[in-house]
Design a protein around this motif. Structure first.
Motif, short mmCIF file in Angstrom:
data_model
loop_
_atom_site.label_atom_id
_atom_site.label_comp_id
_atom_site.label_asym_id
_atom_site.label_seq_id
_atom_site.Cartn_x
_atom_site.Cartn_y
_atom_site.Cartn_z
N ASP A 11 0.88 -1.27 0.02
CA ASP A 11 0.02 0.00 0.14
C ASP A 11 0.90 1.34 0.05
N TYR A 13 3.61 2.50 1.85
CA TYR A 13 4.36 2.98 2.88
C TYR A 13 5.84 2.33 3.16
N LYS A 16 6.08 2.49 9.33
CA LYS A 16 4.84 2.50 10.03
C LYS A 16 4.82 4.05 10.60
N GLU A 17 3.57 4.42 11.04
CA GLU A 17 3.56 5.65 11.39
C GLU A 17 4.24 6.34 12.20
N GLY A 140 -1.62 -0.57 6.09
CA GLY A 140 -2.50 0.16 6.47
C GLY A 140 -2.76 1.51 6.77
N ALA A 141 -1.54 1.94 7.03
CA ALA A 141 -1.31 3.32 7.52
C ALA A 141 0.36 3.27 7.61
N GLY A 142 0.67 4.61 7.51
CA GLY A 142 2.28 4.84 7.83
C GLY A 142 2.84 5.95 7.28
#
Length: 182
Positions: A11, A13, A16-17, A140-142
């Motif tokens: 996805d 990234y 990670k965040e 999923g996010a990052g």
């Protein structure tokens, strides 16, 4: 030449965040291959990276890059560097001026590393080559590799390799737009 060599999740990234890249460090590697990274580094005269990437590298058990390859850290906040087994220098200012200064020192082939740094170089149209390895994980996010750029940049796909039926590495070279004929 300014080149990127980086891995992303499916996805898109690169971390990670919180900046964590443990998902990259735990990949199966039965052949202990570096997947062409050392061959890539042999073409480079130096590394230009952002402060956050530099701090991530400092957290590794040992220095990640060849000790003979100078590293230039883009930072307006770093004032001093710890003792390191390689030549590391803090640089600041406009990217084009930094590149011109490095070129005047005979440093022509730059490995550009770090999410914000890569994005800044892309916004200035200063990336000539990108080698991007896709890792089969959805975070999923990052921290995204690409951000809003406000300009269209065309690259030519020059090849793709698959490693261990896990990693997919593709190489892209910047297309130079031809000038309109008058």
């Amino acid at each position: 030449m300014n080149a990127v060599y980086i891995a992303t999740s499916l996805d898109g990234y690169i971390a990670k965040e919180d900046g964590n890249i443990d998902w990259l460090m735990n990949l199966p590697n039965p052949t202990q291959s570096d997947y062409g990274f050392s061959v890539f580094l042999e073409r480079m005269d130096a590394i230009v990276m952002g402060r956050k990437s530099f701090e991530t590298v400092l957290g590794f058990k040992e220095w990640f890059y060849p000790k003979t390859l100078p590293v230039f850290v883009l930072s307006n906040s770093l004032k001093a560097l710890p003792d390191l087994p390689a030549k590391v220098e803090i640089v600041k200012g406009e990217l084009k001026n930094i590149i011109a200064s490095l070129r005047s020192r005979g440093i022509n082939n730059l490995y550009i590393d770090g999410g914000k740094t890569i994005q800044s170089f892309l916004k200035e149209d200063l990336i000539d080559e990108m080698i991007i390895t896709r890792v089969p994980i959805l975070l999923g996010a990052g921290i995204p590799l690409f951000d809003k750029n406000n300009r269209e940049l065309e690259f030519e796909h020059t090849g793709t390799e698959v490693f261990n039926n896990i990693l997919v590495r593709s190489r892209y070279v910047r297309k130079v737009k031809s000038l309109p004929v008058s």
